[in-house]
Structures are given as C-alpha cells and as structure tokens.
Design a protein around this motif. Structure first.
Motif, mmCIF file in Angstrom:
data_model
loop_
_atom_site.group_PDB
_atom_site.id
_atom_site.type_symbol
_atom_site.label_atom_id
_atom_site.label_comp_id
_atom_site.label_asym_id
_atom_site.label_seq_id
_atom_site.Cartn_x
_atom_site.Cartn_y
_atom_site.Cartn_z
ATOM 1 N N LEU A 234 -1.642 -5.012 0.204
ATOM 2 C CA LEU A 234 -0.776 -5.996 -0.439
ATOM 3 C C LEU A 234 -0.854 -6.098 -1.918
ATOM 4 C CD1 LEU A 234 1.987 -7.937 -0.190
ATOM 5 C CD2 LEU A 234 0.288 -9.671 0.657
ATOM 6 N N HIS A 235 0.098 -5.901 -2.805
ATOM 7 C CA HIS A 235 -0.307 -6.323 -4.220
ATOM 8 C C HIS A 235 0.896 -6.966 -4.962
ATOM 9 C CE1 HIS A 235 -2.492 -5.635 -7.960
ATOM 10 N NE2 HIS A 235 -3.480 -5.453 -7.313
ATOM 11 N N ILE A 236 0.715 -7.450 -5.839
ATOM 12 C CA ILE A 236 1.850 -7.813 -6.951
ATOM 13 C C ILE A 236 2.145 -6.539 -7.500
ATOM 14 C CG2 ILE A 236 1.436 -10.427 -7.129
ATOM 15 C CD1 ILE A 236 0.357 -9.505 -9.911
ATOM 16 N N GLU A 237 3.469 -6.537 -8.125
ATOM 17 C CA GLU A 237 3.884 -5.051 -8.724
ATOM 18 C C GLU A 237 3.454 -4.691 -9.743
ATOM 19 O OE1 GLU A 237 8.171 -4.780 -9.544
ATOM 20 O OE2 GLU A 237 7.694 -3.038 -10.705
ATOM 21 N N GLN A 238 2.883 -5.698 -10.616
ATOM 22 C CA GLN A 238 2.499 -5.535 -12.174
ATOM 23 C C GLN A 238 3.427 -4.656 -12.878
ATOM 24 O OE1 GLN A 238 -1.509 -3.742 -10.531
ATOM 25 N NE2 GLN A 238 -2.318 -5.563 -11.609
ATOM 26 N N GLY A 239 4.617 -4.846 -12.661
ATOM 27 C CA GLY A 239 5.675 -4.223 -13.282
ATOM 28 C C GLY A 239 7.089 -4.956 -13.006
ATOM 29 N N PRO A 240 7.990 -4.831 -13.913
ATOM 30 C CA PRO A 240 9.409 -5.495 -13.688
ATOM 31 C C PRO A 240 10.376 -5.171 -12.728
ATOM 32 C CG PRO A 240 9.696 -4.112 -15.488
ATOM 33 C CD PRO A 240 8.422 -3.850 -15.003
#
Ligand code: GLV
Ligand code: MN
Ligand code: MN
Length: 456
Positions: A234-240
């Motif tokens: 699980l991770h934040i996208e690090q993009g929009p």
C-alpha cells in the motif's frame, strides 16, 4: 514455480487483461473490515515526530540514525499490540506475522519502509507499514481467520540517501544485492564512515553474521513463491492522477525502474583570485555542463515516461574563494521501458567522459544500480480490483512511476501495489498529505485483498 513479471511492462496495461483469474469465491465469505478513520493518521503524525530535521520542515529519517531506531521501536510496538509475532533479520528488516490456520503454507506479505529522505513527508512508505497492521486489526475485529499467515514487513533503507543504493533490505531478500558492491559504497552521513554492515552492526543488527556476504545471504528468502505466496504494498500515489480523476484506489500494473549513477569530476582547485580563468580546470563547471545534458538526454527520448534527475551535487572544498576541485554527483534515471532508460544512462556516461576530456578534469563513475522494470502479478491485481469493487470505491489501473520495495519482492513472489491519492501528487516534500478518508479506504481495500489472498 516460475517468475511472472519477467517481460517488459507496457504502460497502462496489465497482462491480467489477457487472463486474470476470476475473483475467488472465497472473497465473498470475508466479513467486511471496518477501519477507524482517525487511527492511522494519528499514528502517522506520531511517527513523523521521530525525525532528524529539527532545524527544517518535514521529516528526515536516514537509516540507523536515532530517529530511525526510534521509528523501528514504534513499528515493533504497534505490531506487538496487534498480536503479531515479531522478528528482525540481519539487515534490520522487521516482520510481524499474523499466524494463519495453515502456518506451513507460504504467507501473504504486505509492507513498505519508514526511512525518509531529507525534508520529506509523513506518508511515503510509512502508510504501507502502518496500514497493513491496522488492516489486520480490522480483519480480526470483523472475525476473519486467515488460512495463510499474513505478514507485515518494514524494509530497511528503501531510500538510497545514506549509501546511494535503494531498497537495500528488499534487494537482499530477493537475492539481488551484491555484497562486494554494498561494501564499496560510501556513507554520506558519516564522512569517511564505514560500510553499510558497520552501520548495521552499530545499530544492533548483523551481529550473527561473519561478513557482508553472510549478512546478505542470511536475509535472502529463496525461490519464487516459497516464502511468500503473494505480496501487496500500500502506498500513496506520489503523482496527481487519482486526485485529478476523483478516484480512491490505483491498482498498479507495472513499476518503473530506476538506475542510479554516482560520478565525480576532479580538477586541481586553486585560489579564486590568483588563478586566472585560462589556467583553471574547474570540477563544478564540468558537473554543471553534465547536469544540463542530463535534462536534455531525458527530454530527447520524447517520452514522458523517461525522467532523469541530478539530485545530489557536492562541491569541494566548498569555499567561496576556492576554485572547485571536486564535484560529486548522484544521477537518477527512470523509465518503464528498461532499454530506453539504459540508453540514456550510457549517453550520460559517455558525455561525462567527453566533458572531462574537454575541461581537463578527471572523471570516475559507478552505476550503483540499474534495475529492471516489473509487471504486477494477475492474481494480486485482481484481488485489489475485487476489493475496490466490493467496497464501491472508484478505481483504475495505473503504472507506478516511483520505485518501491515491490520491485524486488516481485522477484520472489507474485506482487502488486495499491495506491491511494495524495494531495496534488506531492511527495518527497514536507507538504506531502493523504486524507483520513483516503487512508481508511485504502486500508479497507488492502484488508479485503490480503484476506482473499490468504484464503487462496
Ligand atoms: C522512492 O522513494 C523513489 O524515489 O521512487
Ligand atoms: Mn520515497
Ligand atoms: Mn516509498
């Protein structure tokens, strides 16, 4: 068992399109896990306070520093409170296992990292460590019992800041870490400091190992599919993209691959007043020329998927009245197409040589890592997709432009990733942020996917 992700990934596509296994009926029996929206955001704030960057904004947590050691203790305490069986390996990877009803079967893994580059945010990696602990707690509350054990992992040194190489813990677990190369990498935290193993020994790890080779070997997991039956990060996208499209879940189909170059130009320095321009061989001017070339070489491929960054430039001796004698650079080059990335890397190196010759400076370089891109495994992709559907969460398939420990876990287990939105796509900066609602949705989807994989 054979590795799945051996072919070059195609952006935006998944081999799952030509044969994802259907959602397992067992998933229908899984009680719905409910996550409290306040718990993990509060834990992320607590963890963010364990930082080296007292003087600046954001989180800085380099491996084996006091803040990293405090972060590790915090993670272990959450694992213990969740009733997990905790162990650590010789390189400081931490494992917390929820033992399943068939403990001898290969487990389902989920994890990420808590180390943080200088002045970065509170969510990169940390969510992927705290999230699965909370997912397990939610599954327990819902009365779920796993068949395969579910194991939470905290990997050592996903970030390359201290020794220049990324994903050190997962690389070793996958059998992809060359001990001699690891020994050759300089510590930027302690000038003229020791090796990674010496830093690990100081932190209380590696003490059962004879040397670096032994340390790396002790961490290796072995054959594909034998230790983990599947792995999901699980991770934040690090993009929009997710935020822009108002979607809750990104189902990752492929992970872009980084290459890292450490290089240095060395001239002879001199007095900034006494030495006339024509008699200089200024190392910084060579590095500046190469920096501009790095940008051009990435743009020249014509693809948005090729990115290249000079993120480190250290100038010596570093005095205003001294002509730069040394300029050390660290260059990050990435692409989802490995061959195109490698072409940019070799052009950077040959350009560096030419610049050194024309400016009469010396040049050295080391390709610290050059990893292949990975395709995610159909069974993990479809478990995440089924979970998002069951929870009525807007979702889409997408590529990860950042690298992750999953890049290496894909070498030893069928692997996938689950992204949640982050504000404006910001990451590796202090204002990185993910909302409590997106975190709750991500952890609930993770819990369902892990539960279904554990029954497979
Ligand atoms: C991970 O931190 C990356 O740089 O992609
Ligand atoms: Mn990162
Ligand atoms: Mn990360």
């Amino acid at each position: 068992m054979t590795r799945f992700g051996s072919s070059e990934p195609v952006p935006g596509e998944c081999p799952a399109d030509v044969g994802c296994p259907p959602v397992t009926p067992s998933q229908l029996k899984i009680p719905t896990p409910v996550v409290d929206p306040a718990t993990v955001p509060a834990q992320l704030v607590d963890l963010a306070k364990l930082s080296d960057s007292e003087l600046s904004a954001g989180v800085t947590r380099l491996i084996f520093t006091d803040s990293d050691m405090a972060g590790r203790a915090y993670v272990r305490s959450l694992m213990e409170r969740a009733g997990l069986v905790v162990r650590e390996d010789a390189m400081g990877n931490i494992f917390g296992r929820w033992v399943g009803s068939q403990p001898d079967l290969p487990a389902v893994g989920s994890g990420s990292h808590i180390d943080a580059i200088p002045n970065s945010g509170a969510y990169d990696g940390t969510l992927g460590v705290l999230g699965p602990i909370e997912a397990i707690r939610a599954l327990r509350r819902a009365g779920f019992k796993p068949k395969r054990s579910i194991e939470v992992l905290m990997f050592t040194s996903e970030e390359p800041t201290r020794f220049g190489i990324s994903c050190v813990g997962s690389r070793a677990m996958a059998g992809k870490l060359d001990p001699k190369h690891l020994d050759s990498l300089a510590d930027i935290l302690v000038p003229d400091g020791g090796t990674f193993r010496q830093a690990a020994l100081k932190a209380g790890y590696a003490n059962t190992t004879a040397d670096t080779e032994d340390m790396v070997k002790q961490c290796s997991l072995g054959e594909y599919g034998t230790y983990y039956d599947s792995f999901l990060e699980l991770h934040i996208e690090q993009g929009p993209d997710l935020e822009d499209e108002e979607l809750s879940i990104g189902i990752v189909t492929a992970i872009a691959a980084p290459a890292a170059i450490r290089c240095a130009f060395t001239g002879d320095g001199g007095h900034a007043g006494g030495q006339v321009m024509s008699r200089r061989n200024d190392a910084l001017l060579a590095a500046a020329t190469l920096t501009i070339a790095v940008e051009k070489l990435a743009l020249d491929t014509g693809s948005n998927d090729t990115v290249a960054t000079v993120g480190v430039l250290r100038v010596g001796p570093g005095a205003i009245n001294s002509v730069p004698r040394t300029a050390e650079m660290e260059i990050d080059v990435r692409d989802v197409v490995g061959a195109r990335r490698d072409e940019v890397v070799s052009k950077i190196i040959s350009y560096g040589e030419q610049i050194a010759e024309s400016r009469n400076v010396r040049w050295s370089h080391d390709i610290v890592n050059s990893d292949p891109p990975e395709t995610c495994a159909p069974k993990v992709v479809s478990a995440v997709e089924a979970a998002a559907k069951r929870l009525n969460l807007g979702h889409k398939r997408m590529v990860s432009r950042a690298y992750h420990d999953s890049l290496f876990m894909a070498e030893v287990a069928p692997t996938g990733m689950l992204f949640i939105p982050c504000h404006e796509g910001y990451s590796h900066r202090p204002d990185e942020f993910a909302s409590a609602e997106d975190i709750k949705n991500g952890i609930e989807a993770l819990a369902l996917a892990l539960a279904s994989l554990s029954l497979a």
